[in-house]
Design an enzyme around this catalytic site. Structure first.
Site, PDB file in Angstrom:
ATOM      1  N   GLU A  33       0.816  -1.222   0.014  1.00  0.00           N
ATOM      2  CA  GLU A  33      -0.067  -0.017   0.003  1.00  0.00           C
ATOM      3  C   GLU A  33       0.901   1.112  -0.077  1.00  0.00           C
ATOM      4  O   GLU A  33       1.823   1.529   1.107  1.00  0.00           O
ATOM      5  CB  GLU A  33      -1.003  -0.008   1.262  1.00  0.00           C
ATOM      6  CG  GLU A  33      -1.910   1.207   1.264  1.00  0.00           C
ATOM      7  CD  GLU A  33      -2.725   1.209   2.429  1.00  0.00           C
ATOM      8  OE1 GLU A  33      -2.722   2.299   3.263  1.00  0.00           O
ATOM      9  OE2 GLU A  33      -3.421   0.194   2.778  1.00  0.00           O
TER      10      GLU A  33
ATOM     11  N   CYS B 209      -1.975   8.330   3.276  1.00  0.00           N
ATOM     12  CA  CYS B 209      -1.843   7.979   1.828  1.00  0.00           C
ATOM     13  C   CYS B 209      -3.113   8.126   1.126  1.00  0.00           C
ATOM     14  O   CYS B 209      -3.259   8.298  -0.032  1.00  0.00           O
ATOM     15  CB  CYS B 209      -1.526   6.328   1.882  1.00  0.00           C
ATOM     16  SG  CYS B 209      -2.425   5.385   2.616  1.00  0.00           S
TER      17      CYS B 209
END
Length: 488
Positions: free
Chosen positions: A255, A289
């Protein structure tokens, strides 16, 4: 466990110093003071952690899904105590200058653990008749073995729980490395595992200094007992890890970065939209993120949206993490780079409507820029700072084109009152997750968050990615091999 401002390694169920006696310091991102002294793992320590995980894995998998789940319920109970929550608060304030809104989410470790253990429902196989006449096939879900899991500093508790509980509930054992910026925070999770009675070797903890990390990471990936690598962090580091793992054909779950777009259509609820955009772009100083990085608004409602955003951003306090909504960025160098991105965009024609393009050390106040365009670094590069970059679209098709103009693909949002319009537009947005009338910062535990490749990475934290399908074919008794051997 050692005193709260000292962190040791945790290998084979025991806290201990590095074999070499090596340590490193962690400084507050807000004050610059030393707040943690952590043991720094050596290669010998890393190998011991891997071997400990390898020894523990067969018995841990044999415990079965329900047995593992019951132990993690005990972890959740530890994390629901006020003592544990306070240790998290103190560590997050000290190491990452986390503010009350961000802390409120991360002290919910207990519910996070419980939700991830729901994956046991997927740890089932299947059976069906074999292509061999009279035979049967049994497909089992079996663990990979030892998982090397690297956890970032910006969402430390939630991502530490995901990076350890998910592989472990599937029957794997874990060697976990925390960011060099947050070892004390991650140690609170390890302590909860220890108190709850997770067996020795199942989860190991090897903080290491920034200068030692590259070489040791290469050695760990190369170790034959390490079967799978997980990494949450920048796409720059992700590419390095993927390259190393590729040498040994080892699977990775990544990720990575984000440049999340939010499309605002001309029938959106402007008040709700403004609030959701600000939360998505500014919470934790934009260091997520999933942060809302690019706002793409239809021309007819652009001015109304900007006015609403400006009204709400004025109420966001900045400064001391104990008293403010947002605090400093994680390093002064990060703050300097962030201001540089904004200045470049302004010099290229973007208009700064909120913010002063200044920093106080690592502290930066929220910024809103209008007229951010393709070609600007601020348009394409993850900023990791408190900013909303606004672009105006002259049609729905134009908005979709702008939203998809990125190498990142993690998450997004779409704002409209028309559900049929929403389903049409959302289906054409290239993102692993589209949040309709909600913030980009959202991850559904039952399906997880995942990029579609490129700068956002690939793979999910789920049963599919942490187990193998093992096929057992039961051949019938007295099977015949016509044309080769005579029948029995």
């Amino acid at each position: 466990m050692p005193p709260s401002d000292t962190v040791q390694l945790y290998i084979d169920g025991k806290w201990r110093p590095s074999r070499t006696g090596g340590t490193f310091e962690v400084r507050s991102t807000f004050s610059g003071d030393v707040v943690t002294t952590s043991a720094s793992a050596s290669l010998e320590d890393c190998i011991e952690a891997i071997e400990s995980a390898h020894r523990a894995q067969p018995a841990w998998e044999a415990l079965g899904p329900i047995g593992r789940q019951e132990l993690f319920f005990k972890v959740a109970a530890v994390m629901e105590t006020e003592e544990w929550k306070e240790s998290v608060r103190q560590a997050m304030i000290a190491e990452t200058s986390s503010t009350p809104p961000w802390l409120a989410y991360h002290v919910r470790g207990g519910p996070m653990v419980r939700s991830w253990t729901a994956l046991v429902a997927d740890l089932k196989g299947e059976t069906f008749p074999s292509a061999v006449p009279g035979g049967n096939v049994i497909v089992q879900r079996r663990a990979h073995g030892v998982v090397y899991s690297v956890i970032p500093w910006n969402g430390p508790i939630s991502l530490a729980i995901r990076g350890t509980v998910v592989p472990a509930i599937c029957g794997n054992t874990v060697v976990m490395r925390p960011s060099e910026f947050s070892p004390r925070i991650l140690a609170t999770c390890i302590e909860a595992f220890h108190k709850a009675g997770i067996p020795p070797g199942v989860i190991n903890f090897i903080p290491m200094s920034q200068q030692d990390t590259p070489k040791l990471t290469t050695d760990i990936i190369a170790h034959p007992l390490v079967r799978t690598i997980t990494f949450t962090g920048s796409d720059r580091v992700g590419r390095i890890i993927a390259s190393e793992a590729g040498k040994y054909l080892k699977p990775c779950i990544f990720e990575l970065g984000g440049k999340a777009p939010s499309i605002v259509l001309d029938d959106a609820d402007i008040e709700q939209c403004a609030r959701g955009l600000l939360y998505g772009g500014i919470i934790n100083s934009g260091q997520v993120c999933m942060s809302t990085e690019r706002v793409i608004v239809q021309e007819g409602v652009a001015q109304a949206l900007l006015a609403a955003i400006k009204t709400h951003v004025a109420s966001i306090t900045t400064g001391d993490p104990k008293q403010s909504a947002i605090s400093s960025l994680f390093t002064e160098a990060s703050a300097k780079n962030f201001i540089g991105l904004l200045q470049e965009a302004k010099d290229a024609g973007a208009e700064v409507i909120v913010g002063d393009l200044e920093r106080d050390g690592a502290l930066v106040r929220p910024h809103i820029l209008v007229g951010v365009k393709k070609g600007m670094r601020l348009w394409k590069q993850e900023s990791f700072g408190p900013v909303l970059s606004v672009a105006v679209a002259d049609s729905v098709e134009h908005a979709i084109e702008l939203a998809n103009d990125t190498e990142y693909s993690l998450t997004s949002s779409l704002w409209t009152r028309d559900i049929y319009r929403a389903m049409d537009v959302a289906a054409r947005m290239r993102a692993g997750s589209v949040n309709i009338n909600g913030t980009t910062i959202n991850s559904e535990p039952l399906v997880g968050l995942a990029g579609l490749g490129g700068g956002s990475g690939y793979g999910r934290f789920d049963v599919e990615h942490f187990t193998d399908k093992r096929v057992l074919t039961l051949h019938p008794p007295s099977r015949e091999y016509p044309g080769f051997l005579p029948p029995l």
